[in-house]
Design a protein around this motif. Structure first.
Motif, PDB file in Angstrom:
ATOM      1  N   GLY A 162       2.172 -18.780 -25.803  1.00  0.00           N
ATOM      2  CA  GLY A 162       3.020 -19.968 -25.814  1.00  0.00           C
ATOM      3  C   GLY A 162       2.912 -20.898 -24.633  1.00  0.00           C
ATOM      4  N   SER A 163       2.154 -20.534 -23.600  1.00  0.00           N
ATOM      5  CA  SER A 163       2.030 -21.414 -22.435  1.00  0.00           C
ATOM      6  C   SER A 163       0.579 -21.467 -21.985  1.00  0.00           C
ATOM      7  CB  SER A 163       2.901 -20.907 -21.282  1.00  0.00           C
ATOM      8  OG  SER A 163       2.354 -19.727 -20.708  1.00  0.00           O
ATOM      9  N   PRO A 164       0.185 -22.531 -21.280  1.00  0.00           N
ATOM     10  CA  PRO A 164      -1.194 -22.621 -20.787  1.00  0.00           C
ATOM     11  C   PRO A 164      -1.571 -21.446 -19.897  1.00  0.00           C
ATOM     12  CG  PRO A 164      -0.116 -24.759 -20.617  1.00  0.00           C
ATOM     13  CD  PRO A 164       0.947 -23.777 -20.993  1.00  0.00           C
ATOM     14  N   GLU A 165      -0.624 -20.996 -19.053  1.00  0.00           N
ATOM     15  CA  GLU A 165      -0.909 -19.876 -18.156  1.00  0.00           C
ATOM     16  C   GLU A 165      -1.185 -18.597 -18.936  1.00  0.00           C
ATOM     17  OE1 GLU A 165       1.262 -23.074 -16.276  1.00  0.00           O
ATOM     18  OE2 GLU A 165       1.816 -21.809 -17.992  1.00  0.00           O
ATOM     19  N   LYS A 166      -0.382 -18.355 -19.975  1.00  0.00           N
ATOM     20  CA  LYS A 166      -0.580 -17.152 -20.773  1.00  0.00           C
ATOM     21  C   LYS A 166      -1.869 -17.242 -21.590  1.00  0.00           C
ATOM     22  CE  LYS A 166       4.287 -15.822 -21.128  1.00  0.00           C
ATOM     23  NZ  LYS A 166       5.430 -15.539 -22.020  1.00  0.00           N
ATOM     24  N   TYR A 226       4.699  -5.743 -36.983  1.00  0.00           N
ATOM     25  CA  TYR A 226       5.317  -4.728 -36.125  1.00  0.00           C
ATOM     26  C   TYR A 226       6.551  -5.248 -35.388  1.00  0.00           C
ATOM     27  CZ  TYR A 226       2.639  -6.995 -32.318  1.00  0.00           C
ATOM     28  OH  TYR A 226       2.109  -7.897 -31.426  1.00  0.00           O
ATOM     29  N   GLY A 227       7.116  -6.373 -35.857  1.00  0.00           N
ATOM     30  CA  GLY A 227       8.326  -6.865 -35.215  1.00  0.00           C
ATOM     31  C   GLY A 227       8.780  -8.175 -35.808  1.00  0.00           C
ATOM     32  N   PHE A 228       9.940  -8.625 -35.334  1.00  0.00           N
ATOM     33  CA  PHE A 228      10.448  -9.954 -35.689  1.00  0.00           C
ATOM     34  C   PHE A 228      11.187 -10.499 -34.469  1.00  0.00           C
ATOM     35  CE2 PHE A 228      13.249  -6.648 -37.132  1.00  0.00           C
ATOM     36  CZ  PHE A 228      14.558  -7.074 -36.909  1.00  0.00           C
ATOM     37  N   ALA A 229      10.386 -10.716 -33.406  1.00  0.00           N
ATOM     38  CA  ALA A 229      10.937 -11.123 -32.117  1.00  0.00           C
ATOM     39  C   ALA A 229      11.665 -12.459 -32.195  1.00  0.00           C
ATOM     40  CB  ALA A 229       9.829 -11.198 -31.070  1.00  0.00           C
ATOM     41  N   GLY A 230      11.303 -13.293 -33.177  1.00  0.00           N
ATOM     42  CA  GLY A 230      11.982 -14.567 -33.337  1.00  0.00           C
ATOM     43  C   GLY A 230      13.363 -14.439 -33.951  1.00  0.00           C
ATOM     44  N   ARG A 294      19.300  -8.592 -16.252  1.00  0.00           N
ATOM     45  CA  ARG A 294      18.412  -9.684 -15.827  1.00  0.00           C
ATOM     46  C   ARG A 294      17.046  -9.561 -16.506  1.00  0.00           C
ATOM     47  NH1 ARG A 294      15.472  -9.664 -10.058  1.00  0.00           N
ATOM     48  NH2 ARG A 294      13.926 -11.275 -10.500  1.00  0.00           N
ATOM     49  N   ALA A 295      16.519  -8.341 -16.579  1.00  0.00           N
ATOM     50  CA  ALA A 295      15.227  -8.125 -17.223  1.00  0.00           C
ATOM     51  C   ALA A 295      15.268  -8.557 -18.682  1.00  0.00           C
ATOM     52  CB  ALA A 295      14.825  -6.653 -17.107  1.00  0.00           C
ATOM     53  N   ALA A 300      13.915 -12.258 -23.097  1.00  0.00           N
ATOM     54  CA  ALA A 300      14.323 -13.131 -24.198  1.00  0.00           C
ATOM     55  C   ALA A 300      13.791 -14.548 -24.008  1.00  0.00           C
ATOM     56  CB  ALA A 300      15.846 -13.157 -24.315  1.00  0.00           C
ATOM     57  N   ALA A 301      13.670 -14.966 -22.752  1.00  0.00           N
ATOM     58  CA  ALA A 301      13.143 -16.303 -22.458  1.00  0.00           C
ATOM     59  C   ALA A 301      11.625 -16.363 -22.564  1.00  0.00           C
ATOM     60  CB  ALA A 301      13.575 -16.731 -21.060  1.00  0.00           C
ATOM     61  N   ARG A 302      11.000 -15.204 -22.749  1.00  0.00           N
ATOM     62  CA  ARG A 302       9.548 -15.094 -22.894  1.00  0.00           C
ATOM     63  C   ARG A 302       8.799 -15.658 -21.696  1.00  0.00           C
ATOM     64  NH1 ARG A 302       8.353 -16.017 -29.376  1.00  0.00           N
ATOM     65  NH2 ARG A 302      10.205 -14.933 -30.122  1.00  0.00           N
ATOM     66  N   THR A 303       9.394 -15.525 -20.522  1.00  0.00           N
ATOM     67  CA  THR A 303       8.727 -15.994 -19.308  1.00  0.00           C
ATOM     68  C   THR A 303       7.784 -14.978 -18.692  1.00  0.00           C
ATOM     69  OG1 THR A 303      10.707 -15.354 -18.053  1.00  0.00           O
ATOM     70  CG2 THR A 303      10.531 -17.652 -18.721  1.00  0.00           C
ATOM     71  N   PRO A 304       8.047 -13.651 -18.821  1.00  0.00           N
ATOM     72  CA  PRO A 304       7.164 -12.703 -18.122  1.00  0.00           C
ATOM     73  C   PRO A 304       5.838 -12.513 -18.852  1.00  0.00           C
ATOM     74  CG  PRO A 304       9.343 -11.739 -18.594  1.00  0.00           C
ATOM     75  CD  PRO A 304       9.198 -12.963 -19.432  1.00  0.00           C
TER      76      PRO A 304
END
Length: 314
Positions: A162-166, A226-230, A294-295, A300-304
């Protein structure tokens, strides 16, 4: 002992640090002094009462740990809750000695997400050399391992991130092309990157992302869910499955816990690949035990990127 306890379902703030009794001994289980507890989307579903298995409150989350037994022998293993704690029980059938060459941070990335990635690719999808496969969350804990395992097997990997870095990270891990997973024209972007429909795909978001990924799968192709993270379960279009002879399968790692050969086979393959340098677990942020909320907020924000874990010793 200290543990993270849920006494209600809800957001990350229901994860609270408490003092609780140690687990009572159980036949076939070992009491483990936990060093690291892995954090997974399964824990998010358990917290929100949407997990595949019933969760009874009060509940200590956590399905994988690395730690020591018998006065110092390092092990990694899988559990059904109880991991976010200083001590937990592991069934001996899903507990493995950690080789000296592998760190705790690497080991905890392999137990749930490593085994899942391996069996999704090679048991569910039956991926073979030369095929093209779509891997979502390609810079995440499971996805980063799946990218490497698929590329190592000779497949052409189309990573989603979802991001250029990823996306840059997924390419560094071995993805042949990487696509923006948030794009509304996701199907077209996958087709362009792959040079046509793909033979196989993994899917863990649900909703419209499931639909767009399935649309990029070739006739007689395979998709493993294998999931429904959305947060939205997908509706499987049976007419489309028949018209294109598609195979859609579901996957949940606990179904393999009782299998005497499946997980030992994949765990040995994962350990060997890490030891010889052909598989590099992407270790991410490590939080103190009291930082579980916090983790979960950051997950949930999908930042890590990479594997998230709790250091229960701090």
């Amino acid at each position: 002992m200290r543990a993270i306890v849920m006494r209600e379902f809800g957001g990350p703030d229901v994860l609270r640090l408490e003092d609780v009794p140690e687990p009572a001994p159980r036949g076939g289980h070992s009491l483990v002094d936990v060093a690291l507890a892995g954090i997974n989307y399964a824990d998010v579903h358990a917290r929100g009462d949407s997990y595949l298995a019933p969760v009874e409150l009060p509940y200590v989350p956590g399905n994988e740990v690395v730690g020591t037994v018998d006065g110092g022998r390092r092990v990694v293993g899988l559990c059904r809750g109880g991991g976010y704690a200083e001590r937990t029980l592991l069934h001996r059938r899903v507990t493995w000695d950690v080789p000296d060459a592998i760190s705790d941070e690497q080991a905890v990335a392999l137990a749930l997400q490593g085994n899942s990635a391996w069996h999704l690719l090679f048991t569910s999808l039956r991926l073979t050399e030369g095929e093209t496969v779509v891997v979502p969350a390609a810079a995440g804990g499971l996805g980063s391992l799946a990218v490497q395992l698929a590329a190592r097997a000779g497949a052409k990997v189309i990573g989603l991130a979802g991001s250029p870095e990823k996306r840059e990270l997924a390419a560094e891990l071995g993805a042949h092309a990487v696509v923006d997973s948030t794009a509304e024209d996701l199907t077209e972007r996958i087709l362009d990157a792959a040079g046509g429909p793909v033979a196989a795909a993994l899917e863990m978001t649900g909703g419209v992302t499931f639909e767009r990924t399935l649309a990029a799968v070739a006739p007689r192709g395979r998709l493993a869910v294998y999931g429904f993270a959305g947060g939205e379960l997908a509706s499987v279009p049976t007419r489309e499955l028949m018209e294109r002879s598609l195979t859609v399968s579901g996957f949940w790692l606990p179904q393999l816990y009782a299998d005497r050969t499946a997980l030992p086979t994949s765990m040995r393959a994962l350990f060997d690949a890490v030891a010889d340098g052909t598989l590099k677990p992407l270790t991410g942020a490590v939080y103190g035990l009291g930082e579980a909320a916090r983790a979960h907020h950051e997950l949930a924000a999908r930042t890590p990127t990479g594997k998230l874990a709790l250091d229960v010793t701090r």
